[in-house]
Design an enzyme around this catalytic site. Structure first.
Site, PDB file in Angstrom:
ATOM      1  N   HIS A  36       0.861  -1.186   0.000  1.00  0.00           N
ATOM      2  CA  HIS A  36       0.000   0.000   0.000  1.00  0.00           C
ATOM      3  C   HIS A  36       0.891   1.228   0.000  1.00  0.00           C
ATOM      4  O   HIS A  36       2.088   1.118   0.292  1.00  0.00           O
ATOM      5  CB  HIS A  36      -0.871   0.024   1.276  1.00  0.00           C
ATOM      6  CG  HIS A  36      -0.025   0.091   2.508  1.00  0.00           C
ATOM      7  ND1 HIS A  36       0.418  -1.035   3.170  1.00  0.00           N
ATOM      8  CD2 HIS A  36       0.529   1.147   3.154  1.00  0.00           C
ATOM      9  CE1 HIS A  36       1.197  -0.672   4.180  1.00  0.00           C
ATOM     10  NE2 HIS A  36       1.290   0.654   4.191  1.00  0.00           N
ATOM     11  N   HIS A 120       5.769   6.393  -0.880  1.00  0.00           N
ATOM     12  CA  HIS A 120       6.532   5.168  -1.156  1.00  0.00           C
ATOM     13  C   HIS A 120       5.657   3.964  -0.849  1.00  0.00           C
ATOM     14  O   HIS A 120       4.683   4.073  -0.102  1.00  0.00           O
ATOM     15  CB  HIS A 120       7.782   5.111  -0.267  1.00  0.00           C
ATOM     16  CG  HIS A 120       7.422   4.973   1.187  1.00  0.00           C
ATOM     17  ND1 HIS A 120       7.089   6.055   1.966  1.00  0.00           N
ATOM     18  CD2 HIS A 120       7.279   3.885   1.981  1.00  0.00           C
ATOM     19  CE1 HIS A 120       6.779   5.635   3.181  1.00  0.00           C
ATOM     20  NE2 HIS A 120       6.878   4.317   3.218  1.00  0.00           N
TER      21      HIS A 120
END
Ligand code: 3AM
Length: 183
Positions: A36, A120
Site C-alpha cells: 500500500h 513510497h
C-alpha cells in the site's frame, strides 16, 4: 484500533512488486496483499475517535488522479537502512490529497504529522542488510516504472499484528470525484 490512511494498489502491480523480492540477508519482504502507499499513519485510537476520523475523511472532497510508481530507494535511520521501497513519480494531486487528509485529521483532533510526506510503497523492512546487496538492488531496479494507475478512492486501514506479518484490513473506502473528461 490501530489505523492508517493509504492507497491500495491494483493486483497486477502488487504482483509485480512482490516479484522484485530477492535474496538479501536481513530483508523481510512485504507480501503482495500488504502492499500500500501510506498517506497518513494514525496509530492507536479509541472507537469514538475512529468514528470522528471516519466522518472527517468522508467529508473530504477530492478528485481522482493518475499516479505512477517509479524508482526504488531506502530509508535510513541512525545510519542504518531500515526500509526498501518503490517511490512515486512526482504527482501534485497526490500531494494535495495527502495535505487534505492531514487537515481533515487535525480537525478530527489528531496532532499534526511532523514528518515530511515521502510517498513510497515499502517492499521490505531491513535488519542489518548488507549495504552492497542493497546498492545492488537499487541499481538493478533504478529504472523501475509501473503502469500508471488511476486513483479513484483512498482507504482507512486497520492494522493488527499477525504471527509473522501485520494483517491490514480495508475498513472504509472514500471515493474521489471522477476525473474531468477532456473535450
Ligand atoms: O507505509 P509504510 O510501510 O512505510 O511502518 C508502518 C507503515 O509504513 C507505519 O505505518 C504504515 C502502515 O502500518 N508505521 C507504523 N508505526 C508507525 C509509527 N509509530 C508508523 N509510522 C509512523 N509512526
Amino acid at each position: 484500533m490501530r489505523l492508517f490512511v493509504a492507497l491500495d494498489l491494483p493486483d497486477a502491480l502488487r504482483a509485480r512488486l512482490a516479484a522484485m523480492a530477492s535474496a538479501i540477508p536481513g530483508a523481510r519482504w512485504v507480501p503482495a496483499e500488504n502492499h500500500h502507499l501510506t498517506l497518513r499513519f494514525i496509530g492507536e485510537v479509541a472507537p469514538d475517535q475512529a468514528e470522528e476520523i471516519d466522518h472527517a475523511l468522508a467529508a473530504l472532497r477530492g478528485r481522482a488522479f493518475v499516479l505512477t510508481l517509479a524508482g526504488v530507494g531506502t530509508f535510513r535511520k541512525a545510519g542504518r537502512d531500515t526500509q526498501l521501497w518503490v517511490g512515486a513519480a512526482r504527482c501534485e494531486p497526490l500531494d494535495r490529497l495527502q495535505a487534505k487528509i492531514e487537515t481533515a485529521l487535525q480537525r478530527a483532533g489528531l496532532p499534526p504529522e511532523r514528518r515530511r510526506f515521502q510517498p513510497h510503497v515499502t517492499l521490505a523492512r531491513l535488519n542489518d542488510a548488507p549495504e552492497g546487496k542493497l546498492a545492488g538492488f537499487v541499481q538493478t531496479h533504478n529504472l523501475f516504472r509501473a503502469e500508471p494507475m488511476t486513483v479513484e478512492h483512498f482507504t482507512l486501514f486497520s492494522s493488527r499484528l499477525g504471527k509473522t506479518q501485520a494483517v491490514y484490513t480495508a475498513e472504509v473506502d472514500y471515493p474521489l470525484a471522477p476525473m474531468a473528461v477532456r473535450e
